[in-house]
Design a protein around this motif. Structure first.
Motif, PDB file in Angstrom:
ATOM      1  N   VAL A  79       0.838  -1.201   0.000  1.00  0.00           N
ATOM      2  CA  VAL A  79       0.000   0.000   0.000  1.00  0.00           C
ATOM      3  C   VAL A  79       0.877   1.257   0.000  1.00  0.00           C
ATOM      4  O   VAL A  79       0.599   2.213  -0.735  1.00  0.00           O
ATOM      5  CB  VAL A  79      -0.963  -0.008   1.210  1.00  0.00           C
ATOM      6  N   ILE A  80       1.931   1.268   0.793  1.00  0.00           N
ATOM      7  CA  ILE A  80       2.823   2.428   0.820  1.00  0.00           C
ATOM      8  C   ILE A  80       3.498   2.606  -0.535  1.00  0.00           C
ATOM      9  O   ILE A  80       3.600   3.720  -1.063  1.00  0.00           O
ATOM     10  CB  ILE A  80       3.867   2.286   1.946  1.00  0.00           C
ATOM     11  N   TYR A  81       3.949   1.509  -1.140  1.00  0.00           N
ATOM     12  CA  TYR A  81       4.621   1.563  -2.440  1.00  0.00           C
ATOM     13  C   TYR A  81       3.678   2.087  -3.520  1.00  0.00           C
ATOM     14  O   TYR A  81       4.021   3.017  -4.260  1.00  0.00           O
ATOM     15  CB  TYR A  81       5.132   0.166  -2.793  1.00  0.00           C
TER      16      TYR A  81
ATOM     17  N   LEU B 254       3.810   5.794  -5.557  1.00  0.00           N
ATOM     18  CA  LEU B 254       3.822   5.906  -7.011  1.00  0.00           C
ATOM     19  C   LEU B 254       2.621   6.690  -7.530  1.00  0.00           C
ATOM     20  O   LEU B 254       2.734   7.482  -8.476  1.00  0.00           O
ATOM     21  CB  LEU B 254       3.850   4.515  -7.643  1.00  0.00           C
ATOM     22  N   THR B 255       1.462   6.479  -6.925  1.00  0.00           N
ATOM     23  CA  THR B 255       0.257   7.195  -7.345  1.00  0.00           C
ATOM     24  C   THR B 255       0.382   8.689  -7.061  1.00  0.00           C
ATOM     25  O   THR B 255       0.045   9.515  -7.917  1.00  0.00           O
ATOM     26  CB  THR B 255      -0.981   6.611  -6.633  1.00  0.00           C
ATOM     27  N   ILE B 256       0.851   9.026  -5.880  1.00  0.00           N
ATOM     28  CA  ILE B 256       1.030  10.444  -5.541  1.00  0.00           C
ATOM     29  C   ILE B 256       2.055  11.091  -6.465  1.00  0.00           C
ATOM     30  O   ILE B 256       1.863  12.227  -6.925  1.00  0.00           O
ATOM     31  CB  ILE B 256       1.439  10.591  -4.055  1.00  0.00           C
ATOM     32  N   ASN B 257       3.127  10.371  -6.781  1.00  0.00           N
ATOM     33  CA  ASN B 257       4.129  10.895  -7.707  1.00  0.00           C
ATOM     34  C   ASN B 257       3.520  11.141  -9.081  1.00  0.00           C
ATOM     35  O   ASN B 257       3.773  12.166  -9.710  1.00  0.00           O
ATOM     36  CB  ASN B 257       5.303   9.922  -7.815  1.00  0.00           C
ATOM     37  N   ARG B 258       2.712  10.224  -9.544  1.00  0.00           N
ATOM     38  CA  ARG B 258       2.075  10.363 -10.861  1.00  0.00           C
ATOM     39  C   ARG B 258       1.117  11.551 -10.876  1.00  0.00           C
ATOM     40  O   ARG B 258       1.040  12.285 -11.860  1.00  0.00           O
ATOM     41  CB  ARG B 258       1.335   9.069 -11.205  1.00  0.00           C
ATOM     42  N   LEU B 259       0.394  11.770  -9.787  1.00  0.00           N
ATOM     43  CA  LEU B 259      -0.582  12.855  -9.735  1.00  0.00           C
ATOM     44  C   LEU B 259       0.075  14.228  -9.596  1.00  0.00           C
ATOM     45  O   LEU B 259      -0.421  15.219 -10.135  1.00  0.00           O
ATOM     46  CB  LEU B 259      -1.559  12.629  -8.577  1.00  0.00           C
ATOM     47  N   LEU B 260       1.182  14.313  -8.875  1.00  0.00           N
ATOM     48  CA  LEU B 260       1.782  15.605  -8.589  1.00  0.00           C
ATOM     49  C   LEU B 260       2.873  16.032  -9.562  1.00  0.00           C
ATOM     50  O   LEU B 260       3.193  17.211  -9.639  1.00  0.00           O
ATOM     51  CB  LEU B 260       2.358  15.604  -7.167  1.00  0.00           C
ATOM     52  N   SER B 261       3.452  15.101 -10.301  1.00  0.00           N
ATOM     53  CA  SER B 261       4.565  15.474 -11.179  1.00  0.00           C
ATOM     54  C   SER B 261       4.057  16.056 -12.486  1.00  0.00           C
ATOM     55  O   SER B 261       3.108  15.557 -13.074  1.00  0.00           O
ATOM     56  CB  SER B 261       5.446  14.262 -11.457  1.00  0.00           C
ATOM     57  N   PRO B 262       4.702  17.122 -12.952  1.00  0.00           N
ATOM     58  CA  PRO B 262       4.300  17.698 -14.237  1.00  0.00           C
ATOM     59  C   PRO B 262       4.819  16.827 -15.389  1.00  0.00           C
ATOM     60  O   PRO B 262       5.941  16.333 -15.357  1.00  0.00           O
ATOM     61  CB  PRO B 262       4.984  19.063 -14.243  1.00  0.00           C
TER      62      PRO B 262
END
Length: 123
Positions: free
Chosen positions: A20-22, A26-34
């Motif tokens: 879940v942490i992994y 990855l999901t947060i990185n995908r949502l926040l990265s331009p």
């Protein structure tokens, strides 16, 4: 969570938490990265040097020898740590000391052989 299967339940819960942490990271990185691709960003990047010519290049064999020597020294380190812990136990001091000197003698012979063959020179 007592008993035989309780230990497995704890391991399963920890694995689920790790997944879940992994996935969350990855999901947060995908949502926040331009995401703004450009021609420059899509170029192949190799150690700060722009790619020139073909992708084929010959590698000299001596680099494999350095790799094998590194593996030998890494295996030495793996055997030295358990030896250091057993050396302090009562009754094992002299026996483990002799065994380690025999082991280091074999390694020294290997290094001497490699040095005599000229493997350890950079040229």
């Amino acid at each position: 969570m007592d008993g035989y299967f309780g230990s497995y339940a704890v391991v399963a819960v920890l694995i689920v938490i790790g997944v879940v942490i992994y996935v969350g990271a990855l999901t947060i990185n995908r949502l926040l990265s331009p995401i703004r691709p450009s021609a420059e960003k899509l170029l192949t990047y190799e150690c700060g040097v722009d790619p020139v010519g073909e992708g084929w290049a010959q590698t000299q064999v001596r680099y494999y020898v350095f790799t094998y020597l590194y593996v030998v020294f890494a295996v030495d380190a793996v055997f030295l740590f358990p030896w250091a812990t057993v050396f302090a136990d009562p009754g094992f001091g002299l026996t483990t000391l002799v065994e380690m000197f025999v082991f280091l003698g074999f390694i020294a012979l290997g290094i001497l052989y490699a040095w005599r063959k000229g493997v350890l020179s950079w040229t």
